[in-house]
Design a protein around this motif. Structure first.
Motif, PDB file in Angstrom:
ATOM      1  N   LYS A 177      12.944  13.446  -4.547  1.00 22.77           N
ATOM      2  CA  LYS A 177      12.806  13.371  -5.998  1.00 22.77           C
ATOM      3  C   LYS A 177      13.988  14.092  -6.633  1.00 22.77           C
ATOM      4  O   LYS A 177      14.149  15.294  -6.500  1.00 22.77           O
ATOM      5  CB  LYS A 177      11.490  14.023  -6.452  1.00 22.77           C
ATOM      6  N   THR A 178      14.809  13.328  -7.305  1.00 27.56           N
ATOM      7  CA  THR A 178      15.992  13.891  -7.954  1.00 27.56           C
ATOM      8  C   THR A 178      16.092  13.325  -9.351  1.00 27.56           C
ATOM      9  O   THR A 178      15.420  12.350  -9.675  1.00 27.56           O
ATOM     10  CB  THR A 178      17.267  13.505  -7.177  1.00 27.56           C
ATOM     11  N   PRO A 179      16.953  13.911 -10.198  1.00 29.78           N
ATOM     12  CA  PRO A 179      17.140  13.336 -11.522  1.00 29.78           C
ATOM     13  C   PRO A 179      17.695  11.926 -11.399  1.00 29.78           C
ATOM     14  O   PRO A 179      18.193  11.523 -10.360  1.00 29.78           O
ATOM     15  CB  PRO A 179      18.163  14.276 -12.179  1.00 29.78           C
ATOM     16  N   ALA A 180      17.627  11.171 -12.518  1.00 36.60           N
ATOM     17  CA  ALA A 180      18.093   9.774 -12.498  1.00 36.60           C
ATOM     18  C   ALA A 180      19.528   9.687 -12.013  1.00 36.60           C
ATOM     19  O   ALA A 180      19.901   8.794 -11.296  1.00 36.60           O
ATOM     20  CB  ALA A 180      17.967   9.178 -13.891  1.00 36.60           C
ATOM     21  N   SER A 181      20.365  10.641 -12.426  1.00 37.74           N
ATOM     22  CA  SER A 181      21.744  10.647 -11.937  1.00 37.74           C
ATOM     23  C   SER A 181      21.777  11.484 -10.670  1.00 37.74           C
ATOM     24  O   SER A 181      21.867  12.697 -10.699  1.00 37.74           O
ATOM     25  CB  SER A 181      22.633  11.228 -13.031  1.00 37.74           C
ATOM     26  N   THR A 182      21.659  10.827  -9.529  1.00 36.53           N
ATOM     27  CA  THR A 182      21.550  11.522  -8.243  1.00 36.53           C
ATOM     28  C   THR A 182      22.827  12.270  -7.928  1.00 36.53           C
ATOM     29  O   THR A 182      23.907  11.738  -8.051  1.00 36.53           O
ATOM     30  CB  THR A 182      21.278  10.507  -7.122  1.00 36.53           C
ATOM     31  N   GLU A 183      22.686  13.524  -7.496  1.00 38.40           N
ATOM     32  CA  GLU A 183      23.855  14.281  -7.070  1.00 38.40           C
ATOM     33  C   GLU A 183      24.008  14.122  -5.567  1.00 38.40           C
ATOM     34  O   GLU A 183      23.066  14.306  -4.818  1.00 38.40           O
ATOM     35  CB  GLU A 183      23.681  15.764  -7.431  1.00 38.40           C
ATOM     36  N   PHE A 184      25.201  13.796  -5.152  1.00 36.91           N
ATOM     37  CA  PHE A 184      25.442  13.551  -3.730  1.00 36.91           C
ATOM     38  C   PHE A 184      25.926  14.842  -3.067  1.00 36.91           C
ATOM     39  O   PHE A 184      27.027  14.901  -2.533  1.00 36.91           O
ATOM     40  CB  PHE A 184      26.468  12.418  -3.580  1.00 36.91           C
ATOM     41  N   SER A 185      25.065  15.869  -3.163  1.00 38.99           N
ATOM     42  CA  SER A 185      25.476  17.173  -2.646  1.00 38.99           C
ATOM     43  C   SER A 185      25.342  17.238  -1.120  1.00 38.99           C
ATOM     44  O   SER A 185      26.159  17.830  -0.444  1.00 38.99           O
ATOM     45  CB  SER A 185      24.643  18.281  -3.296  1.00 38.99           C
ATOM     46  N   ASP A 186      24.295  16.588  -0.585  1.00 38.54           N
ATOM     47  CA  ASP A 186      24.048  16.662   0.858  1.00 38.54           C
ATOM     48  C   ASP A 186      24.556  15.384   1.536  1.00 38.54           C
ATOM     49  O   ASP A 186      23.776  14.487   1.886  1.00 38.54           O
ATOM     50  CB  ASP A 186      22.547  16.867   1.102  1.00 38.54           C
ATOM     51  N   LEU A 187      25.857  15.296   1.731  1.00 41.39           N
ATOM     52  CA  LEU A 187      26.450  14.092   2.325  1.00 41.39           C
ATOM     53  C   LEU A 187      26.072  13.941   3.796  1.00 41.39           C
ATOM     54  O   LEU A 187      26.027  12.826   4.319  1.00 41.39           O
ATOM     55  CB  LEU A 187      27.974  14.109   2.172  1.00 41.39           C
ATOM     56  N   LYS A 188      25.761  15.065   4.474  1.00 36.63           N
ATOM     57  CA  LYS A 188      25.334  14.994   5.880  1.00 36.63           C
ATOM     58  C   LYS A 188      24.012  14.237   5.991  1.00 36.63           C
ATOM     59  O   LYS A 188      23.828  13.413   6.883  1.00 36.63           O
ATOM     60  CB  LYS A 188      25.173  16.397   6.464  1.00 36.63           C
ATOM     61  N   ARG A 189      23.095  14.534   5.077  1.00 34.56           N
ATOM     62  CA  ARG A 189      21.799  13.842   5.093  1.00 34.56           C
ATOM     63  C   ARG A 189      21.991  12.346   4.839  1.00 34.56           C
ATOM     64  O   ARG A 189      21.379  11.496   5.502  1.00 34.56           O
ATOM     65  CB  ARG A 189      20.873  14.443   4.023  1.00 34.56           C
ATOM     66  N   ILE A 190      22.852  12.011   3.883  1.00 36.85           N
ATOM     67  CA  ILE A 190      23.119  10.599   3.568  1.00 36.85           C
ATOM     68  C   ILE A 190      23.709   9.890   4.784  1.00 36.85           C
ATOM     69  O   ILE A 190      23.334   8.769   5.118  1.00 36.85           O
ATOM     70  CB  ILE A 190      24.052  10.482   2.336  1.00 36.85           C
ATOM     71  N   LYS A 191      24.625  10.577   5.476  1.00 40.78           N
ATOM     72  CA  LYS A 191      25.238   9.995   6.684  1.00 40.78           C
ATOM     73  C   LYS A 191      24.165   9.751   7.752  1.00 40.78           C
ATOM     74  O   LYS A 191      24.158   8.698   8.406  1.00 40.78           O
ATOM     75  CB  LYS A 191      26.314  10.961   7.201  1.00 40.78           C
ATOM     76  N   ARG A 192      23.248  10.704   7.908  1.00 37.98           N
ATOM     77  CA  ARG A 192      22.159  10.523   8.889  1.00 37.98           C
ATOM     78  C   ARG A 192      21.278   9.336   8.503  1.00 37.98           C
ATOM     79  O   ARG A 192      20.882   8.547   9.351  1.00 37.98           O
ATOM     80  CB  ARG A 192      21.312  11.807   8.995  1.00 37.98           C
ATOM     81  N   ASP A 193      20.977   9.239   7.199  1.00 41.20           N
ATOM     82  CA  ASP A 193      20.176   8.104   6.712  1.00 41.20           C
ATOM     83  C   ASP A 193      20.845   6.779   7.067  1.00 41.20           C
ATOM     84  O   ASP A 193      20.196   5.839   7.538  1.00 41.20           O
ATOM     85  CB  ASP A 193      20.026   8.176   5.181  1.00 41.20           C
ATOM     86  N   LEU A 194      22.147   6.726   6.839  1.00 41.77           N
ATOM     87  CA  LEU A 194      22.889   5.485   7.088  1.00 41.77           C
ATOM     88  C   LEU A 194      22.892   5.122   8.575  1.00 41.77           C
ATOM     89  O   LEU A 194      22.683   3.964   8.951  1.00 41.77           O
ATOM     90  CB  LEU A 194      24.328   5.613   6.566  1.00 41.77           C
ATOM     91  N   ILE A 195      23.118   6.134   9.424  1.00 42.36           N
ATOM     92  CA  ILE A 195      23.128   5.870  10.878  1.00 42.36           C
ATOM     93  C   ILE A 195      21.756   5.357  11.333  1.00 42.36           C
ATOM     94  O   ILE A 195      21.656   4.416  12.125  1.00 42.36           O
ATOM     95  CB  ILE A 195      23.531   7.148  11.667  1.00 42.36           C
ATOM     96  N   SER A 196      20.675   5.969  10.784  1.00 43.73           N
ATOM     97  CA  SER A 196      19.307   5.532  11.142  1.00 43.73           C
ATOM     98  C   SER A 196      19.085   4.070  10.778  1.00 43.73           C
ATOM     99  O   SER A 196      18.595   3.270  11.583  1.00 43.73           O
ATOM    100  CB  SER A 196      18.259   6.382  10.409  1.00 43.73           C
ATOM    101  N   VAL A 197      19.441   3.708   9.533  1.00 43.32           N
ATOM    102  CA  VAL A 197      19.144   2.343   9.077  1.00 43.32           C
ATOM    103  C   VAL A 197      20.058   1.315   9.738  1.00 43.32           C
ATOM    104  O   VAL A 197      19.668   0.159   9.920  1.00 43.32           O
ATOM    105  CB  VAL A 197      19.194   2.257   7.531  1.00 43.32           C
ATOM    106  N   ILE A 198      21.254   1.726  10.162  1.00 48.18           N
ATOM    107  CA  ILE A 198      22.150   0.804  10.898  1.00 48.18           C
ATOM    108  C   ILE A 198      21.476   0.386  12.208  1.00 48.18           C
ATOM    109  O   ILE A 198      21.411  -0.801  12.545  1.00 48.18           O
ATOM    110  CB  ILE A 198      23.521   1.465  11.180  1.00 48.18           C
ATOM    111  N   LEU A 199      20.925   1.370  12.929  1.00 46.39           N
ATOM    112  CA  LEU A 199      20.261   1.079  14.213  1.00 46.39           C
ATOM    113  C   LEU A 199      19.038   0.191  14.014  1.00 46.39           C
ATOM    114  O   LEU A 199      18.832  -0.790  14.726  1.00 46.39           O
ATOM    115  CB  LEU A 199      19.859   2.386  14.909  1.00 46.39           C
ATOM    116  N   LEU A 200      18.218   0.532  13.002  1.00 48.43           N
ATOM    117  CA  LEU A 200      17.003  -0.251  12.738  1.00 48.43           C
ATOM    118  C   LEU A 200      17.330  -1.685  12.323  1.00 48.43           C
ATOM    119  O   LEU A 200      16.658  -2.622  12.740  1.00 48.43           O
ATOM    120  CB  LEU A 200      16.178   0.430  11.637  1.00 48.43           C
ATOM    121  N   SER A 201      18.369  -1.861  11.508  1.00 51.99           N
ATOM    122  CA  SER A 201      18.753  -3.205  11.044  1.00 51.99           C
ATOM    123  C   SER A 201      19.307  -4.048  12.188  1.00 51.99           C
ATOM    124  O   SER A 201      18.982  -5.235  12.320  1.00 51.99           O
ATOM    125  CB  SER A 201      19.798  -3.107   9.922  1.00 51.99           C
TER     126      SER A 201
END
Length: 588
Positions: A16-40
């Motif tokens: 849950k973040t404000p409407a304008s999401t801050e991309f402060s945790d780029l490591k988490r975003i990278k992990r999210d992307l790697i997870s969904v790449i494998l699943l897709s």
């Protein structure tokens, strides 16, 4: 363990973040992307995997300890492992019926998705094979994926029982959309996104069904970082380019400055607002970063076509043929190249080839419509534009093309309908407004026509024709003061653009203004306009005649006049010092 896969991605993505999401945790975003790449990849969703991979590549690599854990492996997965591995190998080779046969009866979520998806793709492949056999006038719905109804019945039962995960909900939404059950499709896509926020395919399908900004705001979408990408994409689709560019700028500043996806989207946004130089610069930068890229190159070729850059378009076409001659974008680029060389039959042939490769290619249908227009084949043009609208109802070029086609057929009521549709999609595009004005004029609705022409001038007239048409309309209605005002603004507009004396209609304006000033006894202005008429072959004799009339009258009477065009004689740039509307006071 029914929704383990969805939970894994949902927990990773939804914060849950404000409407304008801050991309402060780029490591988490990278992990999210790697997870969904494998699943897709496991489910054969290659475009979603590709999109996520491009974004992941733009971020810094993760240390080994920070890599995401493997997706959970259940007892059902273990039982279905052999069948799934075999079926996936068939699926990858596009043997969809064979893949579905070996997956029948499997229990795991992954196997069930691949079973249903194989059946869906098998039906699509058969439908496409039937469609391309005759790319002629196909009525909508004449060729249909026969598997859709069965799939809907089966998926509907599972949906009611709450047994569908994020990926299968996405597939259910696609089936509903293909059956034109759009309201239900929107609801299911939103449900799929809430179950699995990281799956870009679901967001993309939803974007095709959002018709306006009010609908977009009403959707109950999850607050996660991927929503910013979706909103930027939607703003571009809804022609809210300023907002789209701001979103993409924020994403680049948030850590995605190296993303080729974002660069390409910004280039497309500039293309949509006809900022051609900016768009070309970005596409050239994109080709430097990713020289073997074919995505969006058809849009790049549209820009080169508009600028009549034959050598660059030829180089691009040859380059793409070397990379992959059987890609849709390559065929569109070659089609544009032949169109620029006025070889319209060859161009249409390549757009048809693009449609054989992908019958849902929006750009190819629209461009083929343009080529048929050039060949004066109006019925084929209408058919092509209608196909484009079936693919995407937000494509203003197809609506505008239909308007032009019916204009050739001298059917102004039809023109008006289609130009209105185009104008609704592009409210600030002067070309749509001028076309609307012309339609109103043909239907003798002069008041509406005047409004359209003036609005076209106010929003920034691309083709510099709105004021001219407005002036001629005033002239026809004997509204001489208004006509003179418009002609004066038109001349100033032309000269301020640096086009100066090359524009063919300047002589018409000067001729009218000369006569107008002469009738109002403003002989200095009339003389100046007459002298300027002498610069044009088609107005030279009239200019000389007016000068003779002025010299005869000047011997008898002299009226003081406002110095309206004084700078014109010095630097070729007229500056209006007073409105012709006010000059009536000089009339005796």
């Amino acid at each position: 363990n029914l929704k383990n896969t969805s939970k894994l991605c949902t927990q990773a993505a939804v914060h849950k973040t404000p409407a304008s999401t801050e991309f402060s945790d780029l490591k988490r975003i990278k992990r999210d992307l790697i997870s969904v790449i494998l699943l897709s990849k496991e489910r054969g969703l290659l475009h979603s995997a590709k999109w996520a991979s491009e974004l992941a590549f733009a971020l810094e690599p993760l240390p080994k300890d920070d890599l995401p854990p493997s997706p959970p492996f259940t007892e059902e997965d273990a039982q279905d492992l052999d069948a799934l591995t075999l079926a996936k190998s068939y699926f990858d080779l596009k043997e969809y019926d064979r893949a579905a046969y070996f997956l029948k009866g499997c229990c795991s979520q992954k196997a069930y998705f691949l079973y249903m998806y194989s059946r869906y793709l098998s039906g699509e492949k058969k439908k496409d094979d039937e469609t391309v056999d005759s790319l002629g006038p196909l009525e909508k719905g004449q060729v249909r994926n026969e598997a859709l109804r069965e799939l809907r019945v089966e998926l509907s039962k599972k949906h009611i029982a709450g047994e569908l995960d994020g990926f299968t909900l996405y597939l259910y939404g696609v089936v509903l959309r293909k059956l034109d059950l759009l309201k239900e499709a929107v609801e299911v896509f939103v449900e799929a996104i809430r179950a699995l926020p990281l799956h870009w395919g679901a967001w993309l399908e939803l974007s095709n069904l959002v018709t306006n900004i009010e609908m977009l705001k009403s959707l109950p979408l999850p607050d996660c970082w991927i929503k910013d990408f979706f909103m930027a994409h939607m703003y571009t689709e809804l022609q809210m380019i300023k907002e789209a560019l701001q979103k993409y700028q924020n994403l680049m500043e948030g850590g995605f400055s190296k993303s080729t996806y974002i660069t390409s989207q910004i280039a497309v946004a500039y293309h949509n607002i006809r900022d051609i130089d900016q768009a070309l610069a970005l596409f050239n930068e994109l080709r430097d970063q990713d020289p073997y890229r074919i995505d969006n190159m058809d849009t790049f070729s549209n820009l080169l076509y508009v600028k009549s850059m034959k050598p660059e378009l030829s180089f691009l076409a040859h380059n793409l043929v070397e990379i992959d001659k059987y890609r849709v974008e390559t065929c569109c680029v070659i089609g544009n190249y032949y169109s620029l060389r006025s070889q319209h039959e060859k161009a249409a042939l390549y757009f048809q080839r693009a449609l054989k490769l992908n019958p849902r290619c929006l750009g190819a249908w629209t461009l083929m419509g343009h080529e048929y227009m050039e060949m004066k084949n109006t019925s084929a043009a209408i058919q092509a534009y209608r196909h484009a609208i079936e693919v995407n109802k937000r494509d203003y070029r197809a609506w505008y093309g239909l308007g032009q086609t019916y204009e050739i057929l001298k059917m102004p009521f039809y023109c008006l309908y289609y130009y209105r549709k185009a104008h609704q999609l592009r409210p600030n595009d002067s070309r749509m407004l001028v076309a609307l004005g012309e339609s109103y004029e043909k239907l003798s609705q002069q008041v509406e026509a005047k409004k359209c022409y003036w609005r076209a001038y106010s929003v920034g007239d691309v083709e510099k024709m709105a004021l001219l048409k407005l002036a001629k309309l005033h002239e026809q209605l004997n509204e001489s003061d208004d006509a003179a005002q418009c002609y004066m603004l038109y001349i100033q507009d032309i000269f301020s653009c640096g086009e100066q004396l090359e524009h063919m209609e300047v002589s018409t304006a000067l001729r009218y203004l000369g006569q107008y000033y002469f009738k109002n006894k403003l002989y200095d202005e009339a003389s100046l306009c007459a002298q300027r008429c002498c610069d044009y072959n088609d107005a030279r004799e009239e200019g000389k005649a007016l000068l003779r009339q002025i010299s005869q009258v000047r011997d008898q009477t002299e009226t003081p006049s406002a110095d309206l065009f004084a700078p014109l004689s010095n630097n070729n740039t007229p500056v209006r010092r007073g409105s012709p509307l006010n000059l009536i006071s000089f009339t005796p």
